[in-house]
Design a protein around this motif. Structure first.
Motif, mmCIF file in Angstrom:
data_model
loop_
_atom_site.group_PDB
_atom_site.id
_atom_site.type_symbol
_atom_site.label_atom_id
_atom_site.label_comp_id
_atom_site.label_asym_id
_atom_site.label_seq_id
_atom_site.Cartn_x
_atom_site.Cartn_y
_atom_site.Cartn_z
ATOM 1 N N ARG A 93 19.751 -36.606 -95.283
ATOM 2 C CA ARG A 93 19.173 -37.823 -96.045
ATOM 3 C C ARG A 93 19.879 -37.568 -97.532
ATOM 4 O O ARG A 93 20.759 -38.173 -97.961
ATOM 5 C CB ARG A 93 17.667 -37.808 -96.046
ATOM 6 C CG ARG A 93 17.100 -38.958 -96.394
ATOM 7 C CD ARG A 93 16.822 -39.290 -97.887
ATOM 8 N NE ARG A 93 16.304 -38.177 -98.409
ATOM 9 C CZ ARG A 93 16.037 -38.138 -99.873
ATOM 10 N NH1 ARG A 93 16.812 -38.880 -100.851
ATOM 11 N NH2 ARG A 93 15.292 -37.126 -100.430
ATOM 12 N N ASP A 94 19.276 -36.698 -98.326
ATOM 13 C CA ASP A 94 19.751 -36.482 -99.659
ATOM 14 C C ASP A 94 21.295 -36.182 -99.747
ATOM 15 O O ASP A 94 22.040 -36.649 -100.591
ATOM 16 C CB ASP A 94 18.520 -35.613 -100.402
ATOM 17 C CG ASP A 94 18.794 -36.121 -102.059
ATOM 18 O OD1 ASP A 94 19.512 -36.946 -102.581
ATOM 19 O OD2 ASP A 94 17.548 -35.724 -102.628
ATOM 20 N N LEU A 99 11.976 -40.614 -94.685
ATOM 21 C CA LEU A 99 11.611 -41.149 -96.109
ATOM 22 C C LEU A 99 11.233 -42.436 -96.181
ATOM 23 O O LEU A 99 11.918 -43.578 -95.451
ATOM 24 C CB LEU A 99 13.050 -40.661 -96.912
ATOM 25 C CG LEU A 99 12.548 -40.940 -98.506
ATOM 26 C CD1 LEU A 99 11.992 -39.689 -98.977
ATOM 27 C CD2 LEU A 99 14.071 -41.019 -99.389
ATOM 28 N N HIS A 143 7.406 -39.066 -95.136
ATOM 29 C CA HIS A 143 7.768 -38.529 -96.928
ATOM 30 C C HIS A 143 7.682 -39.736 -97.606
ATOM 31 O O HIS A 143 8.560 -40.602 -97.452
ATOM 32 C CB HIS A 143 9.159 -38.082 -96.795
ATOM 33 C CG HIS A 143 9.421 -37.288 -97.923
ATOM 34 N ND1 HIS A 143 10.535 -36.705 -98.229
ATOM 35 C CD2 HIS A 143 8.411 -36.883 -99.094
ATOM 36 C CE1 HIS A 143 10.482 -35.878 -99.235
ATOM 37 N NE2 HIS A 143 9.347 -36.230 -99.849
ATOM 38 N N TYR A 185 6.230 -37.604 -102.498
ATOM 39 C CA TYR A 185 6.831 -36.916 -103.616
ATOM 40 C C TYR A 185 6.612 -37.731 -104.780
ATOM 41 O O TYR A 185 6.474 -38.909 -104.922
ATOM 42 C CB TYR A 185 8.404 -37.254 -103.196
ATOM 43 C CG TYR A 185 8.845 -38.620 -103.062
ATOM 44 C CD1 TYR A 185 9.028 -38.959 -101.637
ATOM 45 C CD2 TYR A 185 9.222 -39.515 -104.006
ATOM 46 C CE1 TYR A 185 9.375 -40.529 -101.560
ATOM 47 C CE2 TYR A 185 10.033 -40.591 -103.872
ATOM 48 C CZ TYR A 185 9.935 -41.310 -102.566
ATOM 49 O OH TYR A 185 10.154 -42.620 -102.668
ATOM 50 N N GLU A 236 8.559 -38.752 -107.506
ATOM 51 C CA GLU A 236 9.809 -38.692 -108.235
ATOM 52 C C GLU A 236 9.996 -38.526 -109.689
ATOM 53 O O GLU A 236 8.962 -39.065 -110.362
ATOM 54 C CB GLU A 236 10.521 -40.025 -107.880
ATOM 55 C CG GLU A 236 11.840 -39.967 -107.768
ATOM 56 C CD GLU A 236 12.686 -41.284 -107.531
ATOM 57 O OE1 GLU A 236 11.955 -42.203 -107.279
ATOM 58 O OE2 GLU A 236 13.912 -41.348 -107.541
ATOM 59 N N ASN A 291 5.453 -32.764 -102.973
ATOM 60 C CA ASN A 291 6.823 -32.710 -103.353
ATOM 61 C C ASN A 291 6.903 -32.742 -104.681
ATOM 62 O O ASN A 291 6.360 -33.975 -105.277
ATOM 63 C CB ASN A 291 7.829 -33.465 -102.562
ATOM 64 C CG ASN A 291 9.134 -33.223 -103.023
ATOM 65 O OD1 ASN A 291 9.608 -32.308 -103.569
ATOM 66 N ND2 ASN A 291 10.251 -34.242 -102.223
ATOM 67 N N PRO A 315 9.985 -33.091 -107.309
ATOM 68 C CA PRO A 315 11.144 -33.173 -107.385
ATOM 69 C C PRO A 315 11.542 -33.114 -108.957
ATOM 70 O O PRO A 315 10.952 -33.600 -109.998
ATOM 71 C CB PRO A 315 11.600 -34.499 -106.887
ATOM 72 C CG PRO A 315 10.434 -34.873 -106.062
ATOM 73 C CD PRO A 315 9.141 -34.572 -106.703
ATOM 74 N N THR A 369 14.073 -34.460 -110.186
ATOM 75 C CA THR A 369 15.148 -35.449 -109.608
ATOM 76 C C THR A 369 16.480 -35.701 -110.428
ATOM 77 O O THR A 369 17.552 -35.848 -109.876
ATOM 78 C CB THR A 369 14.300 -36.859 -109.895
ATOM 79 O OG1 THR A 369 13.159 -36.793 -109.211
ATOM 80 C CG2 THR A 369 15.182 -38.027 -109.092
ATOM 81 N N HIS A 385 12.011 -29.664 -104.982
ATOM 82 C CA HIS A 385 13.183 -30.639 -104.521
ATOM 83 C C HIS A 385 14.040 -30.429 -105.674
ATOM 84 O O HIS A 385 13.878 -31.521 -106.726
ATOM 85 C CB HIS A 385 12.626 -31.975 -104.108
ATOM 86 C CG HIS A 385 13.628 -32.858 -103.719
ATOM 87 N ND1 HIS A 385 13.777 -33.431 -102.561
ATOM 88 C CD2 HIS A 385 14.596 -33.389 -104.531
ATOM 89 C CE1 HIS A 385 14.954 -34.174 -102.623
ATOM 90 N NE2 HIS A 385 15.403 -34.239 -103.722
ATOM 91 N N HIS A 389 17.395 -30.795 -108.171
ATOM 92 C CA HIS A 389 18.737 -31.305 -108.258
ATOM 93 C C HIS A 389 19.470 -30.377 -109.144
ATOM 94 O O HIS A 389 18.915 -29.717 -109.860
ATOM 95 C CB HIS A 389 18.961 -32.711 -108.512
ATOM 96 C CG HIS A 389 18.644 -33.510 -107.566
ATOM 97 N ND1 HIS A 389 19.638 -34.301 -106.626
ATOM 98 C CD2 HIS A 389 17.499 -34.088 -106.902
ATOM 99 C CE1 HIS A 389 19.106 -34.799 -105.602
ATOM 100 N NE2 HIS A 389 17.845 -34.913 -105.796
#
Ligand code: KIV
Ligand code: ZN
Length: 502
Positions: free
Chosen positions: A13-14, A73, A97, A139, A141, A167, A169, A171, A202, A204
């Motif tokens: 997915r990501d 998602l 999700h 999530y 975000e 979650n 994240p 991001t 999560h 990045h």
């Protein structure tokens, strides 16, 4: 607190959001099965409302995979959740999700909304998803840039609404490890119902801190981490599964355990890299080509005396088969099949025959065939449905002559030929192609990478071709770099031309 760390893999997915790395459903199933063998707990299989392809992949992966939870998602939008639930119909263990941006900039610029309204939307989405499944992950975000007090209110509200996993994240990959760890600790200490859910990271990698942030989150109470194979993902990527798994294994004093069979790490890394045409940087931790190569004299001397002097993990622990059998032109179909199986590629019947044929041709040109060559051969299969195919290619180049190329193409059964000169053999061949395919195409990026070493090596060529303001990615591989380059160019062209192209 339970010390099991759930590994949530989001390669499909990501990770798959990386331009040019899209896989078809068959390839996604292959990766999903490998992730199952690797021991991941949750596979995020796609974002079903985003495209029919993603929807279909979630359906097919749900059928193909047995014990990991399959996750889909959504945005915090009812229609997204309906479609995700439908796509997860066949999953033995399923998770939705859902989520929404919680940082002030997301609330203001993305949603033109208020903090209170965002909590309401979040709660509504979680409750709606719980009508379909028992396992709902929420999530928040851009949680990395969300003020902790407000984030705690969001987390408490969604857990009360039925979220089983929350979650957090980072991001934008902004947080420092200490900051991210403190955020997770703040949630553990200040959210009253936190014991009713698992906290997930999560992270990045925009500032190269994704793995450090994830580990810091786990040390501070998170018990799920969202990762990808080779750390692939948008921009600078996501947290690498292999790095987290090996850090937790090497630092056993942390007493955090995963279900990962680390010996499957290297074959999984090679498979994803090959199917996605995404090279792994040689100095990449754990899975890079140089990760276990000692080149300085002092290091070599130490390793020869005792490997522990410079090696903190045994290459065999991550599945790097130091004694891997090298296949040659005398190797049989069974040896090829076995080696592909070790690499996670299952081939039978006609498909195996076809790859075996190509394998013998390559083995004639190159004495020893290694794992990377095999994965290129197995991946090469994906270009067989091209409607523009290379019929012939002849190139003359050298010192004191202008390079010239003649090219023959088969376009949906019709034959075309052209010749052209250029400043080098590749330029000449591409100029000849452009005489047949008269479109305004601009070559934006062109990389040639040799797989191993030696002048008989296979080269991988990656190209980006711009056409009508879109970028199309092409891939080619072979021992002849001019042909591999032409193949890559044609691979890109095949993506934007469907039928007749002249
Ligand atoms: O990076 C992110 O915030 C995400 C969410 C959709 C989970 O990928
Ligand atoms: Zn992400």
């Amino acid at each position: 607190m339970d010390n099991k760390v759930y590994i949530f893999d989001t390669t499909l997915r990501d990770g798959e959001q990386v331009p040019g790395c899209q896989l078809n459903t068959v390839e996604k199933i292959q990766v999903a099965k490998q992730l199952e063998a690797l021991g991941v707990d949750i596979i995020e299989a796609g974002f079903p409302i985003s495209s029919p392809g993603d929807f279909n992949s979630v359906v097919e992966i749900s059928k193909a995979v047995t014990w990991p939870t399959i996750c889909a998602l959504t945005r915090a939008v009812e229609k997204d959740i309906d479609v995700a639930a439908e796509a997860l119909k066949y999953a033995k263990h399923k998770r939705i999700h859902t989520g929404i941006g919680t940082s002030d900039s997301h609330i203001k610029y993305k949603f033109n909304s208020t903090r209170e309204e965002i909590i309401e939307r979040a709660v509504k989405a979680v409750k709606y998803a719980r009508r379909y499944v028992d396992d709902v992950e929420f999530y928040a975000e851009d949680a990395g840039r969300t003020e902790n007090e407000y984030l705690a209110r969001v987390v408490e509200a969604v857990i009360a609404a039925g979220a089983t996993v929350v979650n957090i994240p980072d991001t934008t990959g902004y947080c420092l490890p200490s900051e991210f760890g403190a955020k997770i600790k703040y949630l553990c200490d200040n959210v009253q119902n936190i014991d009713k859910a698992i906290i997930s990271t999560h992270c990045h990698n925009d500032l190269g801190m994704a793995t450090a942030n994830t580990i810091s989150g786990l040390i501070n109470g998170a018990r799920q981490c969202e990762v990808t194979i080779n750390g692939i993902g948008e921009r600078a990527g996501n947290t690498s599964l292999e790095e987290v798994a090996m850090i937790l294994k090497c630092h056993s004093h942390l007493d955090l355990h995963t279900n990962i069979n680390t010996q499957k790490i290297y074959p999984t890394s090679r498979m994803v890299s090959s199917l996605m045409n995404m090279p792994v940087q040689p100095n990449k931790a754990v899975v890079g080509k140089n990760a276990f190569a000692h080149s300085s004299g002092i290091h070599q001397d130490g390793v020869l005396k005792n490997v522990q002097t410079y090696e903190i993990m045994d290459p065999q622990e991550v599945g790097l088969d130091v004694n891997s059998i090298v296949l040659t032109a005398r190797s049989g179909r069974a040896a090829l099949k076995h080696r592909l199986h070790v690499l996670g590629v299952e081939l039978e019947g006609e498909k195996l025959d076809k790859i075996y044929e190509q394998f013998l041709k390559l083995a004639d040109k190159k004495k020893e065939i290694n794992d990377d060559d095999l994965l290129v051969l197995a991946g090469a299969d994906t270009t067989m449905d091209h409607h523009i195919k290379l019929d012939f290619l002849q190139v003359t180049s050298g010192v004191g002559v202008r390079p010239v190329a003649s090219v023959g193409l088969d376009i949906a059964g019709e034959k075309f030929e052209a010749a052209a000169t250029g400043n080098g053999p590749v330029d000449a061949a591409i100029n000849a192609l452009k005489q047949i395919i008269k479109r305004h195409m601009i070559l934006k990026e062109f990389t040639i990478q040799s797989i191993n070493k030696g002048s008989d090596d296979v080269a991988k060529v990656h190209m980006q071709v711009e056409y009508e303001n879109h970028i199309y990615y092409g891939f080619g591989a072979g021992t002849d770099i001019v042909q591999a380059s032409v193949d890559a160019y044609l691979d890109a062209i095949n993506k934007f031309t469907k039928k007749a192209v002249l």
